[in-house]
Design a protein around this motif. Sequence first.
Motif, PDB file in Angstrom:
ATOM      1  N   LEU A 162       0.843  -1.195   0.000  1.00  0.00           N
ATOM      2  CA  LEU A 162       0.000   0.000   0.000  1.00  0.00           C
ATOM      3  C   LEU A 162       0.877   1.243   0.000  1.00  0.00           C
ATOM      4  O   LEU A 162       1.780   1.376   0.829  1.00  0.00           O
ATOM      5  N   GLU A 163       0.578   2.175  -0.910  1.00  0.00           N
ATOM      6  CA  GLU A 163       1.396   3.381  -1.061  1.00  0.00           C
ATOM      7  C   GLU A 163       0.826   4.552  -0.272  1.00  0.00           C
ATOM      8  O   GLU A 163      -0.371   4.833  -0.330  1.00  0.00           O
ATOM      9  N   ASN A 164       1.701   5.255   0.427  1.00  0.00           N
ATOM     10  CA  ASN A 164       1.312   6.474   1.137  1.00  0.00           C
ATOM     11  C   ASN A 164       0.925   7.572   0.146  1.00  0.00           C
ATOM     12  O   ASN A 164       1.576   7.775  -0.879  1.00  0.00           O
ATOM     13  N   ASN A 165      -0.159   8.258   0.435  1.00  0.00           N
ATOM     14  CA  ASN A 165      -0.586   9.378  -0.405  1.00  0.00           C
ATOM     15  C   ASN A 165       0.247  10.619  -0.129  1.00  0.00           C
ATOM     16  O   ASN A 165       0.856  10.761   0.930  1.00  0.00           O
ATOM     17  N   VAL A 166       0.245  11.539  -1.099  1.00  0.00           N
ATOM     18  CA  VAL A 166       0.930  12.819  -0.943  1.00  0.00           C
ATOM     19  C   VAL A 166      -0.090  13.864  -0.498  1.00  0.00           C
ATOM     20  O   VAL A 166      -1.153  14.001  -1.102  1.00  0.00           O
ATOM     21  N   VAL A 167       0.225  14.580   0.579  1.00  0.00           N
ATOM     22  CA  VAL A 167      -0.666  15.616   1.101  1.00  0.00           C
ATOM     23  C   VAL A 167       0.006  16.969   0.908  1.00  0.00           C
ATOM     24  O   VAL A 167       0.881  17.366   1.687  1.00  0.00           O
ATOM     25  N   LEU A 179      -7.284  12.502   1.904  1.00  0.00           N
ATOM     26  CA  LEU A 179      -6.526  11.365   1.396  1.00  0.00           C
ATOM     27  C   LEU A 179      -6.104  10.494   2.566  1.00  0.00           C
ATOM     28  O   LEU A 179      -5.596  11.013   3.567  1.00  0.00           O
ATOM     29  N   LEU A 180      -6.276   9.190   2.451  1.00  0.00           N
ATOM     30  CA  LEU A 180      -5.824   8.277   3.500  1.00  0.00           C
ATOM     31  C   LEU A 180      -4.332   7.991   3.336  1.00  0.00           C
ATOM     32  O   LEU A 180      -3.794   8.001   2.238  1.00  0.00           O
ATOM     33  N   GLY A 181      -3.681   7.726   4.457  1.00  0.00           N
ATOM     34  CA  GLY A 181      -2.298   7.242   4.400  1.00  0.00           C
ATOM     35  C   GLY A 181      -1.258   8.292   4.104  1.00  0.00           C
ATOM     36  O   GLY A 181      -0.160   7.950   3.660  1.00  0.00           O
ATOM     37  N   GLY A 182      -1.551   9.563   4.349  1.00  0.00           N
ATOM     38  CA  GLY A 182      -0.513  10.576   4.214  1.00  0.00           C
ATOM     39  C   GLY A 182       0.315  10.725   5.471  1.00  0.00           C
ATOM     40  O   GLY A 182       1.472  11.111   5.429  1.00  0.00           O
ATOM     41  N   ASP A 183      -0.277  10.390   6.597  1.00  0.00           N
ATOM     42  CA  ASP A 183       0.363  10.479   7.907  1.00  0.00           C
ATOM     43  C   ASP A 183       0.937   9.116   8.283  1.00  0.00           C
ATOM     44  O   ASP A 183       0.246   8.098   8.179  1.00  0.00           O
ATOM     45  N   PRO A 184       2.209   9.045   8.715  1.00  0.00           N
ATOM     46  CA  PRO A 184       2.805   7.737   9.034  1.00  0.00           C
ATOM     47  C   PRO A 184       2.071   6.994  10.139  1.00  0.00           C
ATOM     48  O   PRO A 184       1.949   5.767  10.100  1.00  0.00           O
ATOM     49  N   GLN A 185       1.572   7.729  11.144  1.00  0.00           N
ATOM     50  CA  GLN A 185       0.834   7.061  12.215  1.00  0.00           C
ATOM     51  C   GLN A 185      -0.446   6.433  11.679  1.00  0.00           C
ATOM     52  O   GLN A 185      -0.836   5.340  12.098  1.00  0.00           O
ATOM     53  N   GLU A 186      -1.119   7.138  10.764  1.00  0.00           N
ATOM     54  CA  GLU A 186      -2.338   6.586  10.186  1.00  0.00           C
ATOM     55  C   GLU A 186      -2.038   5.335   9.369  1.00  0.00           C
ATOM     56  O   GLU A 186      -2.801   4.361   9.391  1.00  0.00           O
ATOM     57  N   LEU A 208       6.304  11.385   0.818  1.00  0.00           N
ATOM     58  CA  LEU A 208       6.596  11.592   2.243  1.00  0.00           C
ATOM     59  C   LEU A 208       7.225  12.959   2.481  1.00  0.00           C
ATOM     60  O   LEU A 208       6.919  13.623   3.482  1.00  0.00           O
ATOM     61  N   HIS A 209       8.089  13.391   1.577  1.00  0.00           N
ATOM     62  CA  HIS A 209       8.757  14.678   1.723  1.00  0.00           C
ATOM     63  C   HIS A 209       7.746  15.821   1.741  1.00  0.00           C
ATOM     64  O   HIS A 209       7.811  16.723   2.590  1.00  0.00           O
ATOM     65  N   VAL A 210       6.784  15.788   0.807  1.00  0.00           N
ATOM     66  CA  VAL A 210       5.760  16.823   0.737  1.00  0.00           C
ATOM     67  C   VAL A 210       4.840  16.745   1.954  1.00  0.00           C
ATOM     68  O   VAL A 210       4.534  17.757   2.603  1.00  0.00           O
ATOM     69  N   SER A 211       4.375  15.546   2.280  1.00  0.00           N
ATOM     70  CA  SER A 211       3.462  15.381   3.414  1.00  0.00           C
ATOM     71  C   SER A 211       4.113  15.807   4.720  1.00  0.00           C
ATOM     72  O   SER A 211       3.459  16.396   5.595  1.00  0.00           O
ATOM     73  N   ALA A 212       5.395  15.509   4.879  1.00  0.00           N
ATOM     74  CA  ALA A 212       6.103  15.893   6.110  1.00  0.00           C
ATOM     75  C   ALA A 212       6.126  17.402   6.274  1.00  0.00           C
ATOM     76  O   ALA A 212       5.901  17.928   7.376  1.00  0.00           O
ATOM     77  N   ARG A 213       6.369  18.108   5.185  1.00  0.00           N
ATOM     78  CA  ARG A 213       6.386  19.577   5.266  1.00  0.00           C
ATOM     79  C   ARG A 213       4.983  20.119   5.529  1.00  0.00           C
ATOM     80  O   ARG A 213       4.806  21.044   6.326  1.00  0.00           O
ATOM     81  N   THR A 214       3.986  19.537   4.888  1.00  0.00           N
ATOM     82  CA  THR A 214       2.612  20.008   5.056  1.00  0.00           C
ATOM     83  C   THR A 214       2.097  19.731   6.462  1.00  0.00           C
ATOM     84  O   THR A 214       1.470  20.595   7.101  1.00  0.00           O
ATOM     85  N   VAL A 233      10.187   0.889  -2.355  1.00  0.00           N
ATOM     86  CA  VAL A 233      10.382   2.320  -2.141  1.00  0.00           C
ATOM     87  C   VAL A 233      10.376   3.030  -3.488  1.00  0.00           C
ATOM     88  O   VAL A 233      11.126   2.666  -4.398  1.00  0.00           O
ATOM     89  N   HIS A 234       9.525   4.054  -3.626  1.00  0.00           N
ATOM     90  CA  HIS A 234       9.571   4.954  -4.780  1.00  0.00           C
ATOM     91  C   HIS A 234      10.510   6.109  -4.460  1.00  0.00           C
ATOM     92  O   HIS A 234      10.415   6.720  -3.395  1.00  0.00           O
ATOM     93  N   VAL A 235      11.381   6.415  -5.413  1.00  0.00           N
ATOM     94  CA  VAL A 235      12.399   7.436  -5.192  1.00  0.00           C
ATOM     95  C   VAL A 235      12.280   8.518  -6.259  1.00  0.00           C
ATOM     96  O   VAL A 235      12.237   8.218  -7.463  1.00  0.00           O
ATOM     97  N   SER A 236      12.176   9.759  -5.817  1.00  0.00           N
ATOM     98  CA  SER A 236      12.257  10.923  -6.702  1.00  0.00           C
ATOM     99  C   SER A 236      12.576  12.120  -5.823  1.00  0.00           C
ATOM    100  O   SER A 236      12.622  12.010  -4.602  1.00  0.00           O
ATOM    101  N   GLN A 237      12.797  13.257  -6.442  1.00  0.00           N
ATOM    102  CA  GLN A 237      13.162  14.465  -5.713  1.00  0.00           C
ATOM    103  C   GLN A 237      12.077  15.526  -5.918  1.00  0.00           C
ATOM    104  O   GLN A 237      11.406  15.545  -6.950  1.00  0.00           O
ATOM    105  N   ASN A 238      11.888  16.401  -4.926  1.00  0.00           N
ATOM    106  CA  ASN A 238      10.976  17.529  -5.089  1.00  0.00           C
ATOM    107  C   ASN A 238      11.365  18.633  -4.111  1.00  0.00           C
ATOM    108  O   ASN A 238      12.266  18.462  -3.283  1.00  0.00           O
ATOM    109  N   ASP A 239      10.656  19.774  -4.213  1.00  0.00           N
ATOM    110  CA  ASP A 239      10.964  20.929  -3.374  1.00  0.00           C
ATOM    111  C   ASP A 239      10.226  20.925  -2.045  1.00  0.00           C
ATOM    112  O   ASP A 239      10.331  21.882  -1.261  1.00  0.00           O
ATOM    113  N   GLY A 240       9.454  19.874  -1.758  1.00  0.00           N
ATOM    114  CA  GLY A 240       8.698  19.796  -0.525  1.00  0.00           C
ATOM    115  C   GLY A 240       7.340  20.452  -0.595  1.00  0.00           C
ATOM    116  O   GLY A 240       6.535  20.290   0.315  1.00  0.00           O
ATOM    117  N   LEU A 241       7.059  21.150  -1.695  1.00  0.00           N
ATOM    118  CA  LEU A 241       5.775  21.814  -1.863  1.00  0.00           C
ATOM    119  C   LEU A 241       4.832  21.012  -2.750  1.00  0.00           C
ATOM    120  O   LEU A 241       3.617  21.042  -2.561  1.00  0.00           O
TER     121      LEU A 241
END
Length: 305
Positions: A162-167, A179-186, A208-214, A233-241
């Motif tokens: 199951l893949e974590n969503n981006v928030v 969106l479900l699964g954006g929070d690690p605890q959830e 995870l990078h975007v959701s962590a900042r949000t 693991v899916h790997v890519s880069q982003n600005d966190g936004l």
Amino acid sequence: MCGVFASTVCFAAPTLEALMDQAAAAGVSCLELSAGMSCPTALPELQAALVRQVEASGMRLRLHNYFPPPAEPFVLNLASNDAAVLEASLALCRRALHLCAALGIPYYSVHAGFCVHAAPQDLGRPLHALPRIPAAQARDIFVQSVQGLAREAAALGLELALENNVVEASNFLPGEPLLLGGDPQELLLLLEAIAAPNVRLLLDLGHLHVSARTMGFAMETAVGLLAPHVRVVHVSQNDGLADQHLPLPPDGGWFRRLAPLLPAEVDLVLEAWRVPLQEIRPQLDLMEAVFRADHRPWNEREQSL
């Protein structure tokens, strides 16, 4: 590490055949098949086409989310309270599981559910104005959906991931998830409720990078919590936004910081959009080098310092 794969989205390939040709030209022997290309929609034809391609090329495959592609585009949502959408979503996942079993693929990965009714054109945009599914109901439906799929997967000797969503900030409502699964605890609570040993996680580090900042959590803490459950693991880069799906920088970016926290036996998948063909193999080699360097025995790491 089990394998280093390139996602379909790395390539500008309109068809399955073109994808295989481009992958061979790029020196890629491991592919994660996802959305974005034309291929047979009838399962027997698609299976036969993939078997031919694998036998001809020796390619290792993984299947993700919208693969096999539906005849009519829709938003796959295993948390939907719309009976037609839910059945279409379950049917797609079942087809994927049977295709995995036929091709010797050990797992199928799929997104966590949505708490909104979305159409394909809504994805990647703010979701606030869309019709809602109450979060508690969406979670219950999602858990029941995954439990049923987990039983089918187990009968076939397979796992689900199951893949974590981006928030993103535009889709964040405290206490009222869209969106479900954006929070690690959830994610951990969902796994606990599903309670199936063959259900694990696809941890998308870009998401995870975007959701962590949000949402205000630390990526390292989240990876540490989720690591025991991670299969791929899916790997890519982003600005966190926003989830930009950029290639890794030469130094490995924040993948280098997180790689030591991941379990040693996972698949890594590059999910960067439309990477120039000549740059895909170096990206995969960079991912592998970073990961292997961080998973050597401690005595070997100390000797290299």
